[in-house]
Design a protein around this motif. Sequence first.
Motif, short mmCIF file in Angstrom:
data_model
loop_
_atom_site.label_atom_id
_atom_site.label_comp_id
_atom_site.label_asym_id
_atom_site.label_seq_id
_atom_site.Cartn_x
_atom_site.Cartn_y
_atom_site.Cartn_z
N ASP A 88 0.81 -1.22 0.00
CA ASP A 88 0.00 0.00 0.00
C ASP A 88 0.85 1.27 0.00
OD1 ASP A 88 1.01 -0.27 2.55
OD2 ASP A 88 -0.90 0.00 3.59
N SER A 89 2.15 1.14 -0.07
CA SER A 89 3.03 2.31 -0.06
C SER A 89 2.94 3.07 -1.38
CB SER A 89 4.47 1.89 0.21
OG SER A 89 5.34 3.00 0.09
N THR A 90 2.93 4.39 -1.29
CA THR A 90 2.95 5.23 -2.49
C THR A 90 4.34 5.83 -2.72
OG1 THR A 90 2.23 7.16 -1.24
CG2 THR A 90 0.51 5.81 -2.28
N TRP A 91 5.27 5.56 -1.82
CA TRP A 91 6.63 6.10 -1.94
C TRP A 91 7.38 5.38 -3.05
CZ3 TRP A 91 11.51 3.86 -1.30
CH2 TRP A 91 12.59 4.77 -1.31
N ARG A 92 8.20 6.12 -3.78
CA ARG A 92 9.06 5.55 -4.80
C ARG A 92 10.46 6.13 -4.66
NH1 ARG A 92 5.22 3.01 -4.66
NH2 ARG A 92 3.86 2.23 -6.33
#
Length: 230
Positions: A88-92
């Motif tokens: 569910d992470s949106t970090w890249r």
Amino acid sequence: MEADLWCPINCAEDAERPGIFVELARQIFADAGIEVEYRVTNWARALQDVRHGRVNALVGAGIRDAPDFIFGKVPAGISRTCFYARPDSTWRYTGLASLETIRLGAINGYSYGEELDNYIRRYQKDLDRLQLAAGEQALALNVRKVELGRVDATLENTWVMAMYLDRHDASGALQKVGCRVPDVPIYIAFSPVLASSARYRDIFDAGVQRYRRDGRLAALLQRYGIRRER
């Protein structure tokens, strides 16, 4: 030779498949009439054992891991290191600046390339930016920390993470969220204090080139589920 567990590069001592580099070394040195003994320990101890000549070689090393060691001209493989986060992470990961917003998990004593090594040195005592795992279960600890939200992402070799998640029936537990560039050559590196190291380096170097030419290296990679060298 020694290393910590980094399967499929090197796996458990008593495993039916002890790892790509372990099998490669045993086959190449057997061609020269030399028997290879392999032992698993933690990375910091393996570095010291080889550095001080208690053990001949370190498995899966990059040049930055131990620049004083004896390295061949031909790497046995290439390490692609990527960042892994919860599904569910949106970090890249888009470069060092993107690390400013997360807590990163890494393994103590590993080299991840110059930029990331410098970042780790800078923030190694800042637990809000970086948490270092150690010991023979360091990868498992970092994966668990990501799952529990104690760190936002962790770093790992793509071959290693894929095998770990597959073996633990957790293929959907983490997602890849960017990779470090460039990829890093990895070797079997030999002790800087043993007179035999240059000879062993030359035997292994010639063997890697021979196995690459005749297809035996590609066949070995395929047995571990790796379709091509990267």
